[in-house]
Design an enzyme around this catalytic site. Structure first.
Site, short mmCIF file in Angstrom:
data_model
loop_
_atom_site.label_atom_id
_atom_site.label_comp_id
_atom_site.label_asym_id
_atom_site.label_seq_id
_atom_site.Cartn_x
_atom_site.Cartn_y
_atom_site.Cartn_z
N LYS A 1 8.53 6.83 16.08
CA LYS A 1 9.25 7.40 14.93
C LYS A 1 10.49 8.18 15.38
O LYS A 1 11.48 8.22 14.67
CB LYS A 1 8.31 8.27 14.09
CG LYS A 1 7.22 7.47 13.36
CD LYS A 1 7.80 6.48 12.35
CE LYS A 1 6.74 5.89 11.44
NZ LYS A 1 7.30 4.94 10.46
N TYR B 1 2.85 7.14 18.27
CA TYR B 1 3.46 7.11 16.92
C TYR B 1 4.75 7.93 16.91
O TYR B 1 5.78 7.49 16.42
CB TYR B 1 2.44 7.66 15.93
CG TYR B 1 2.88 7.72 14.48
CD1 TYR B 1 3.17 6.55 13.78
CD2 TYR B 1 2.99 8.94 13.81
CE1 TYR B 1 3.55 6.60 12.44
CE2 TYR B 1 3.37 8.99 12.48
CZ TYR B 1 3.64 7.82 11.79
OH TYR B 1 4.02 7.87 10.46
N SER C 1 0.84 -1.20 0.00
CA SER C 1 0.00 0.00 0.00
C SER C 1 0.88 1.25 0.00
O SER C 1 2.05 1.20 0.39
CB SER C 1 -0.88 -0.02 1.26
OG SER C 1 -1.60 1.18 1.41
N SER D 1 9.29 9.77 10.01
CA SER D 1 8.17 10.69 9.78
C SER D 1 8.58 12.08 10.25
O SER D 1 9.51 12.21 11.06
CB SER D 1 6.96 10.21 10.58
OG SER D 1 5.91 11.15 10.50
N1 NAP Z 1 1.43 8.87 4.52
C1 NAP Z 1 1.95 9.73 5.37
O1 NAP Z 1 1.46 10.87 5.52
C2 NAP Z 1 3.18 9.35 6.15
C3 NAP Z 1 3.87 10.36 6.81
C4 NAP Z 1 5.00 10.04 7.54
C5 NAP Z 1 5.45 8.74 7.60
N2 NAP Z 1 4.78 7.76 6.95
C6 NAP Z 1 5.28 6.39 7.07
O2 NAP Z 1 5.37 5.81 5.79
C7 NAP Z 1 5.29 4.39 5.93
C8 NAP Z 1 4.29 3.85 4.91
O3 NAP Z 1 3.00 4.28 5.25
P1 NAP Z 1 1.92 4.70 4.16
O4 NAP Z 1 1.72 6.14 4.27
O5 NAP Z 1 2.25 4.11 2.86
O6 NAP Z 1 0.61 4.02 4.80
P2 NAP Z 1 -0.33 2.80 4.34
O7 NAP Z 1 -0.87 3.08 2.99
O8 NAP Z 1 -1.28 2.58 5.46
O9 NAP Z 1 0.68 1.57 4.22
C9 NAP Z 1 1.22 0.96 5.38
C10 NAP Z 1 1.95 -0.32 4.97
O10 NAP Z 1 2.50 -0.92 6.16
C11 NAP Z 1 2.12 -2.30 6.19
N3 NAP Z 1 1.95 -2.76 7.57
C12 NAP Z 1 1.15 -2.22 8.54
N4 NAP Z 1 1.21 -2.98 9.64
C13 NAP Z 1 2.04 -4.02 9.37
C14 NAP Z 1 2.49 -5.16 10.11
N5 NAP Z 1 2.06 -5.42 11.36
N6 NAP Z 1 3.33 -6.02 9.50
C15 NAP Z 1 3.75 -5.81 8.23
N7 NAP Z 1 3.37 -4.76 7.48
C16 NAP Z 1 2.53 -3.88 8.05
C17 NAP Z 1 0.79 -2.36 5.43
O11 NAP Z 1 0.61 -3.65 4.85
P3 NAP Z 1 -0.41 -4.80 5.36
O12 NAP Z 1 -1.63 -4.12 5.89
O13 NAP Z 1 -0.64 -5.63 4.13
O14 NAP Z 1 0.36 -5.53 6.41
C18 NAP Z 1 1.05 -1.34 4.33
O15 NAP Z 1 1.71 -1.94 3.24
C19 NAP Z 1 4.89 4.13 7.38
O16 NAP Z 1 6.03 3.78 8.12
C20 NAP Z 1 4.37 5.47 7.85
O17 NAP Z 1 4.49 5.64 9.23
C21 NAP Z 1 3.65 8.04 6.23
#
Ligand code: NAP
Length: 266
Positions: free
Chosen positions: A159, A155, A15, A142
């Site tokens: 982070k 969170y 995702s 993050s």
């Molecule tokens: N989007 C933002 O605004 C933002 C900002 C700062 C940092 N981030 C960081 O970016 C990273 C990616 O997040 P995203 O924004 O792409 O969110 P997302 O669309 O919710 O994707 C999260 C991913 O993490 C995986 N995941 C969650 N729990 C897991 C577990 N227990 N074991 C293995 N995989 C797990 C999910 O896969 P499954 O559900 O298939 O396991 C999914 O592929 C994260 O570390 C997030 O904290 C995002």
């Protein structure tokens, strides 16, 4: 580091940022190891990449169980996959709840997935990089790993821990050919808010305006890959307040803390 023909292990590949990393890195000639919990989704994504399942691997795993068994399991995959040149610790989960309301178990889960998951994956893959004197560890922290705001105390704690872990690891691996890159995204358009945990540990199942109006995931991932190629140490990627927040906090901490106390950043 060049991307072409490198093997890149990406957690959270099902995702958002992880999925887009799969697409853009595979288009640049990388072989991808896709990890997350949802195996069927990972298989469909791998099939859609250039070369499909003959060039890429699917390794489902759960970062919430980041123990020695996970380390042994990941290392066991290397016999089939061969050398992994780049690890991207991307899998993660966010939070939208006040500290006073939130179950202790939610704090443990946020720390386990975001922090211990990254540590365990690194424990599994760093030794072979060190023995080859070549490799890269990328961790997606993050902006919440640089500044604190309401609703994210668990969170942010996890982070911030990732940022500290990566700073120490960078110092320890610099002389051994392994580069450590920390990415601090601001608000990026993914499912992060929808999947964020509420006070009792369930997904909040609704999006936030900050994410809806955030940076496009394609642009964020282009910047991440640029930072990888240029071997940067730490990069903040975001637009508007989310991208500026670490700079405001660094130079005007009192001002940032006042803004933070008045704002519910959703
Ligand atoms: N989007 C933002 O605004 C933002 C900002 C700062 C940092 N981030 C960081 O970016 C990273 C990616 O997040 P995203 O924004 O792409 O969110 P997302 O669309 O919710 O994707 C999260 C991913 O993490 C995986 N995941 C969650 N729990 C897991 C577990 N227990 N074991 C293995 N995989 C797990 C999910 O896969 P499954 O559900 O298939 O396991 C999914 O592929 C994260 O570390 C997030 O904290 C995002």
């Amino acid at each position: 580091m060049e991307i072409d023909n490198k093997t890149v292990w990406i957690t959270g590949a099902s995702s958002g940022i992880g999925l887009e990393l799969c697409r853009q890195l595979a288009a640049k000639g990388a072989r991808i190891v896709l990890s997350a919990r949802r195996k069927d989704t990972l298989v469909e994504i791998a099939k859609s990449l250039p070369g499909g399942l003959t060039r890429h691997w699917v390794v489902p795993l759960d970062l919430a169980v980041a123990d020695d068994t996970l380390v042994t399991f990941v290392q066991g995959q290397l016999a089939e996959i061969g050398p992994v040149h780049i690890l991207i610790n991307n899998g993660g989960i966010s939070q939208r709840s006040l500290f006073i309301d939130t179950d202790l178990s939610v704090y443990r889960k946020l720390m386990e997935v975001n922090y211990m998951g990254s540590v365990a994956m690194t424990k599994a893959l760093l030794p072979s990089m060190l023995s080859r004197q070549n490799g890269m560890i990328v961790s997606i922290s993050s902006v919440a790993g640089k500044v604190g705001t309401k609703l994210r105390s668990g969170y942010s704690g996890a982070k911030f821990a990732v940022v500290g872990f990566m700073d120490c690891l960078r110092a320890e691996t610099a002389e051994h050919g392994v580069h450590c890159l920390t990415i601090c995204p601001g608000s990026i358009q993914t499912n992060i808010a929808i999947n964020a945990l509420n006070a009792s540990g369930d997904a909040q199942n609704k999006n936030d305006d900050s994410i809806i109006n955030g940076m496009a995931v394609e642009e964020c991932v282009r910047d991440i890959i640029k930072a990888m190629i240029n071997e940067r140490d730490e990069v903040v990627i975001g637009k508007g307040f989310s991208g500026l927040a670490p700079t405001i906090k660094r130079f005007f901490p009192g001002l940032f803390n006042r803004i933070s106390a008045k704002t519910e950043y959703r």
